[in-house]
Write an enzyme that holds these catalytic residues in place. Structure first.
Site, PDB file in Angstrom:
ATOM      1  N   SER B 200       8.428   2.946  -1.619  1.00  0.00           N
ATOM      2  CA  SER B 200       7.109   2.428  -1.238  1.00  0.00           C
ATOM      3  C   SER B 200       6.324   3.483  -0.466  1.00  0.00           C
ATOM      4  O   SER B 200       5.116   3.635  -0.641  1.00  0.00           O
ATOM      5  CB  SER B 200       7.254   1.157  -0.406  1.00  0.00           C
ATOM      6  OG  SER B 200       7.837   1.458   0.831  1.00  0.00           O
ATOM      7  N   ARG B 204       2.978   4.617  -2.314  1.00  0.00           N
ATOM      8  CA  ARG B 204       1.748   4.181  -1.650  1.00  0.00           C
ATOM      9  C   ARG B 204       0.815   5.380  -1.457  1.00  0.00           C
ATOM     10  O   ARG B 204      -0.368   5.341  -1.818  1.00  0.00           O
ATOM     11  CB  ARG B 204       2.054   3.542  -0.302  1.00  0.00           C
ATOM     12  CG  ARG B 204       0.795   3.062   0.418  1.00  0.00           C
ATOM     13  CD  ARG B 204       1.075   2.569   1.822  1.00  0.00           C
ATOM     14  NE  ARG B 204       2.045   1.470   1.814  1.00  0.00           N
ATOM     15  CZ  ARG B 204       3.288   1.584   2.243  1.00  0.00           C
ATOM     16  NH1 ARG B 204       3.715   2.750   2.717  1.00  0.00           N
ATOM     17  NH2 ARG B 204       4.110   0.559   2.219  1.00  0.00           N
ATOM     18  N   ASN B 208      -2.674   5.967  -3.669  1.00  0.00           N
ATOM     19  CA  ASN B 208      -3.973   6.041  -3.009  1.00  0.00           C
ATOM     20  C   ASN B 208      -4.680   7.350  -3.280  1.00  0.00           C
ATOM     21  O   ASN B 208      -5.879   7.382  -3.582  1.00  0.00           O
ATOM     22  CB  ASN B 208      -3.806   5.844  -1.511  1.00  0.00           C
ATOM     23  CG  ASN B 208      -3.816   4.387  -1.117  1.00  0.00           C
ATOM     24  OD1 ASN B 208      -4.857   3.771  -1.043  1.00  0.00           O
ATOM     25  ND2 ASN B 208      -2.636   3.827  -0.912  1.00  0.00           N
TER      26      ASN B 208
END
Lengths: 156, 272
Positions: B200, B204, B208
């Site tokens: 994660s 993440r 992004n």
């Protein structure tokens, strides 16, 4: 977009960077920050202490001034008292001296008067004797009538 | 846009290819296997790491406990910010956590900030020196994000074993989260929980940054006609301003979660 050996390169870079940052930035800087914090805390404490001491000094100074004022007032009042005493004493002395002089003068006057009286008496006796000689035409023996003359002098 | 006439799809495709050296596909220029190096990612990663190291070194020599200069002021505020985060979140004390957190925060931030350089500028310059493909944002490369995440993961495992002992760590797998009657389920659940941490973290950040980069490219594509220029400028500026928030936030989240995960590794408390 697959994972490649770039991963290994970046891991190594990351590891070296973490080590470097810890060695050259984090530790010296956090130490410096802690030092500064302590310095500021010390400074503030010192300032507070100084303020406290100043307050104490001000109080002490005020006490000293009050004491000094009181002492000065005491000294002045003592001096005034002493001055009036001296004046009083001087007056007393002058009065006594005047009286003494007066008394001495009186005594001298009396003495002079007595002496004059004495002289007058003896002259009166001489005159009286001379008059009596003349009346009697004869010499009066002063020795034979010494007692009589002395009585006469005493009566005058 | 690059020299020859390109369709929008080609343009974007072109921008999504790294400068690959090693085991690369000669036609697509994509990495064909693991042993390919994305030179652009490494290069910009090193450049930014070098920048950080230089700033750290330059500051370290003129460090003062008195009135700080501008550089010291700036870096001090970052250090204090990170220190506060570590102090608030991390239980106990570990001298590695602070430097680790600040390195992640600043390095990731700097790599993310490469996104704010105009998308075509550096690739265009690279083209002049004969480099065909260049991706300037290292955090849009899974190599970088997983490098960070796996390093953190390795530290998580290391500290778990160091603090709780091998048996304690194993117990966590066996008896969490459902107690001793559901051991098989516990093993699966805890393994997923642990593996999810680096995955994660990496995805993440990657997601992004990749999406942000993509939107910059789409905005750049607006320049198909001269009268679209105002729209391109307006949207580009808007997105760049918004992106400042995103790059900072992502760097902060990465740092924060690192501290949280390592904090969890340091608590021998059975309830979490």
């Amino acid at each position: 977009m697959n994972i490649t050996a770039t991963l290994i390169g970046q891991i190594l870079t990351f590891a070296v960077l973490v080590w470097f940052i810890q060695r050259y930035l984090w530790e010296p800087l956090t130490t410096a920050l802690a030092d500064r914090q302590k310095k500021i805390a010390d400074g503030l404490a010192a300032a507070e202490r100084g303020e406290h001491e100043q307050e104490l000094a001000r109080k002490r100074a005020a006490e000293k001034i009050a004491e000094a004022k009181q002492q000065a007032a005491e000294i002045v009042s003592q001096a005034q008292k002493r001055a009036s005493e001296i004046v009083e004493e001087a007056k007393e002395n002058a009065r006594a001296e005047g009286e003494r002089l007066l008394a001495a003068a009186n005594a001298e006057i009396e003495q002079e008067a007595n002496r004059a009286k004495e002289q007058l008496r003896s002259q009166v006796v001489t005159l009286a004797v001379a008059g009596a000689e003349r009346v009697l035409k004869k010499e009066v023996d002063a020795k034979a009538h010494e007692k009589l003359l002395a009585d006469l002098v005493a009566q005058i | 846009m690059s020299g020859e006439a390109q369709s929008p799809a080609e343009y974007i495709q072109h921008h999504l290819v790294n400068w690959c050296v090693g085991d690369c596909d000669p036609v697509t220029h994509q990495a064909a296997g693991f042993w390919a190096f994305h030179v652009d990612t490494l290069l910009f990663g090193w450049l930014l790491a070098g920048l950080m190291a230089w700033a750290a070194f330059a500051l370290g020599r003129q460090l003062t406990t008195g009135t700080p200069g501008t550089l010291q002021n700036v870096i001090e505020s970052v250090v204090e910010f990170v220190q506060t985060q570590v102090r608030d979140i991390f239980p106990g004390s570990n001298p590695l956590i602070g430097p680790l957190a600040i390195t992640i925060f600043v390095w990731v931030f700097l790599m993310n900030a490469m996104d704010l350089v105009p998308v075509d500028l550096l690739p265009l310059l690279a083209r002049f020196v004969g480099i065909e493909y260049l991706k300037v944002v290292p955090t849009t490369d899974l190599g970088t994000t997983f490098a960070l995440a796996l390093s953190v993961f390795a530290l998580i495992i290391y500290y778990n074993i160091k603090i709780k002992g091998p048996v304690g760590y194993l117990k966590q797998f066996l008896f969490h989260p459902f107690g001793k009657y559901l051991v098989p389920v516990n093993i699966v659940m805890t393994t997923i929980e642990e593996v999810a941490k680096p995955v994660s973290l990496a995805l993440r950040l990657f997601g992004n940054m990749f999406a942000g980069e993509l939107i910059f490219m789409l905005i750049a594509l607006l320049s198909f006609a001269w009268w679209m220029l105002p729209a391109q400028v307006a949207l580009g500026s808007l997105w760049a301003i918004f992106h400042i928030l995103i790059i900072t936030l992502q760097a902060f989240i990465f740092m924060l979660l690192t501290i949280v995960y390592l904090g969890m590794a340091h608590t021998s408390d059975e309830e979490h």
